[in-house]
Design an enzyme around this catalytic site. Structure first.
Site, mmCIF file in Angstrom:
data_model
loop_
_atom_site.group_PDB
_atom_site.id
_atom_site.type_symbol
_atom_site.label_atom_id
_atom_site.label_comp_id
_atom_site.label_asym_id
_atom_site.label_seq_id
_atom_site.Cartn_x
_atom_site.Cartn_y
_atom_site.Cartn_z
ATOM 1 N N ARG A 37 5.760 -5.840 34.109
ATOM 2 C CA ARG A 37 5.744 -7.213 34.625
ATOM 3 C C ARG A 37 7.146 -7.687 34.990
ATOM 4 N NH1 ARG A 37 0.921 -9.735 30.793
ATOM 5 N NH2 ARG A 37 -0.712 -9.403 32.340
ATOM 6 N N LYS A 202 -12.764 -6.810 25.679
ATOM 7 C CA LYS A 202 -13.207 -8.202 25.857
ATOM 8 C C LYS A 202 -14.576 -8.191 26.529
ATOM 9 C CE LYS A 202 -8.468 -9.704 26.657
ATOM 10 N NZ LYS A 202 -7.604 -9.912 27.829
ATOM 11 N N GLY A 360 -3.650 -6.040 31.496
ATOM 12 C CA GLY A 360 -2.462 -5.729 30.718
ATOM 13 C C GLY A 360 -2.575 -4.408 29.983
ATOM 14 N N GLY A 384 -7.261 -10.902 33.469
ATOM 15 C CA GLY A 384 -8.177 -12.039 33.546
ATOM 16 C C GLY A 384 -8.160 -12.679 34.928
#
Ligand code: ADP
Ligand code: MG
Length: 404
Positions: A37, A202, A360, A384
Site C-alpha cells: 500500500r 469474512k 488485504g 471491501g
C-alpha cells in the site's frame, strides 16, 4: 458525473495538498511485513511533489480506539515512504495538533510530511455527523486542497474521506483512478469466460457479492471459509469447520440460481482437514462429502481446499480471460494449508487476459508466497471497497468526488 481528477485542482505549486492515502500496512513488532500500500501511493505523491506542492499525507493504521496507541503509529510508514521516495519525509506526532501545524508550516515547495494516525482521533470514524464534521474542519486547516487516494477506504463515510472532501476543493488521486479503471473493466464488457474466485474468512460479507455477480460472470469458484456453508447446503457434514448456519437457505438459492443461469459454480471435491487450528496440526485430505470420516471425526476443521480441487480451480482460472480473486483458499499463514492459495495464485499468473487480486490478506498472501506484483494484471489495495463496487453499491468516498 465523473470523478474529478488532479488537473481539476489547477496549479499546485506552493499549495498545501492534503493527500488521504491508505497506508494501513500489516506490521509485526513495528516492522512492515507488506509495503504494497505504501508503494501504491507513490505515483500520486510523486506527481504532487514534482508539481511543487507541499504534501501533507494522512492515513489510518489498524483499529486504535480513537486515542493515541503507539503500536499503531504511522512512524514506521513515514520511514518506509522516505526510503521509497528517496527523499526526507517529515513526521508529525499528532494529526491536527501543534506538531502537525508546526510540520505543515515548515514545509517547503516539493516537501512532504506524514501526519500521525487519523484514528487516534475519535472524530475520524464517529457516526455522529457533527463530531465527524468538527474533526474534518480541524484537518481542513492544514491544507488548501484535498487529494483523495485511499482506495481501501472509499466505501467508508469517515471524516478524512467523506467530510473533508466537502470542505476543501477535492479530487481523486491516481491510485483511485487506476483502481476504478480496473474495476470498470470487470463490470463493463469483461472478456469471457469471466471467473470470480472467492475465499477468505469474512464469509457473510462475501456471500452477498455472489447474488450481484451471478448475472455477470460465467464461473464462480468457492474456496476458503465459505466453502463449508456451500457443502453443508448440499447436505454434507462439515465437522467443526467455519459455517454460517443462517446462510444455508441463501446459499441454496445461489446454487439454484447458478444452475438456472448456466453459471458454472465450481465447488471443492476434496478438502484438507486438520485436527486443530494450528500451524503444526495433524491433517488429512478427504473427499468433500466425507469430511467427518477423518480420524478427527466431528472435531476436524477444514483449513484448505484439497489438491484435486486446487488442480481443478487452477484449470478453470487458467482457461478464463478475466479473473477476479478475493480471499485466500485456505489458512495460507500456515505452510501446511497454503497449497490451495498457492495453486490459484500460480494459475492467476498464467491467465491470458486480465487477472485481478483484491483484498488485504489476498494481496499479502500472493506476495508472501513469492509471487511478484507484476505477474498479475492488477493487485487491488482494497478488499471491501472492491467487493462493494462489484456489488453495485454506492461508495460515499467516491460520490463526494463527483462519481455517480
Ligand atoms: P481479504 O483480506 O483478502 O479480503 P479475508 O480477510 O476475508 O480476505 O480472509 C483472509 C483470512 O481467511 C486469512 O487470514 C485466512 O487464514 C482465512 N481463511 C481462509 N480459509 C479459511 C478456512 N478454511 N478457515 C478459517 N480461515 C480461513
Ligand atoms: Mg482481510
Amino acid at each position: 458525473m465523473t470523478l474529478r481528477t488532479l488537473d481539476s485542482l489547477g496549479p499546485l505549486e506552493g499549495k498545501r495538498v492534503i493527500v488521504r492515502c491508505d497506508l494501513n500496512v500489516p506490521l509485526r513488532d513495528g516492522v512492515i511485513t507488506d509495503d504494497g500500500r505504501v508503494r501504491a501511493s507513490l505515483p500520486t505523491l510523486n506527481a504532487l511533489l514534482n508539481a511543487g506542492a507541499r504534501v501533507v499525507v494522512t492515513s489510518h493504521l489498524g483499529r486504535p480506539d480513537g486515542a493515541p496507541d503507539p503500536q499503531y503509529s504511522l512512524a514506521p510508514v513515514a520511514q518506509r515512504l522516505s526510503e521509497l521516495l528517496g527523499k526526507p519525509v517529515a513526521f508529525a506526532r499528532d494529526t491536527v495538533g501543534e506538531s502537525a501545524h508546526d510540520a505543515v508550516d515548515s514545509l517547503e515547495d516539493g516537501g512532504i510530511v506524514v501526519l500521525e494516525n487519523l484514528r487516534f482521533n475519535a472524530g475520524e470514524t464517529a457516526k455522529d455527523d457533527a463530531v465527524r464534521g468538527a474533526f474534518a474542519a480541524q484537518l481542513a486547516e492544514l491544507g488548501d486542497v484535498l487529494v483523495s487516494d485511499g482506495f481501501g477506504v472509499v466505501h467508508r463515510k469517515q471524516a478524512s474521506v467523506y467530510d473533508l472532501a466537502q470542505l476543501l476543493p477535492s479530487a481523486a488521486g491516481l491510485l483511485i483512478a487506476t483502481e476504478l479503471d480496473v474495476l470498470d473493466k470487470l463490470t463493463e464488457n469483461p472478456e469471457r469466460p469471466y471467473a470470480v474466485v472467492l475465499g477468505g474468512s469474512k464469509v457473510s460479507d462475501k456471500l452477498g457479492v455472489i447474488s450481484h455477480l451471478l448475472p455477470r460472470v460465467d464461473r464462480i469458484l468457492v474456496g476458503g471459509g465459505m466453502l463449508f456453508t456451500f457443502l453443508k447446503a448440499q447436505g454434507y457434514e462439515v465437522a467443526s469447520s467455519l459455517l454460517e448456519e443462517d446462510q444455508l437457505e441463501t446459499v441454496r438459492g445461489y446454487i439454484a440460481e447458478a444452475a438456472e443461469r448456466g453459471v458454472e459454480l465450481v465447488l471443492p471435491t476434496d478438502v484438507v482437514v486438520a485436527e486443530k487450528f494450528a500451524a503444526d496440526a495433524a491433517h488429512e485430505v478427504v473427499a468433500a462429502d466425507a469430511i467427518e470420516s477423518t480420524s478427527f471425526g466431528a472435531s476436524g476443521i477444514g483449513l484448505d481446499i484439497g489438491p484435486e480441487t486446487a488442480a481443478r480451480f487452477a484449470d478453470v482460472v487458467r482457461s478464463s480471460k478475466t479473473v477476479f480473486w478475493n480471499g485466500p483458499m485456505g489458512v495460507f499463514e500456515f505452510a501446511a494449508f497454503a497449497g490451495g492459495t498457492k495453486a490459484v495464485a500460480q494459475a492467476l499468473t498464467e491467465v491470458d487476459g486480465l487477472s485481478v487480486v483484491g483484498g488485504g490478506d489476498s494481496a499479502a498472501a500472493v506476495r508472501q508466497l513469492g509471487f511478484a506484483d507484476d505477474r498479475f494484471g492488477h493487485i487491488s489495495t482494497g478488499g471491501g471497497a472492491s467487493l462493494e463496487f462489484l456489488e453495485g453499491k454506492r461508495l460515499p468516498g467516491l460520490e463526494v468526488l463527483g462519481w455517480a
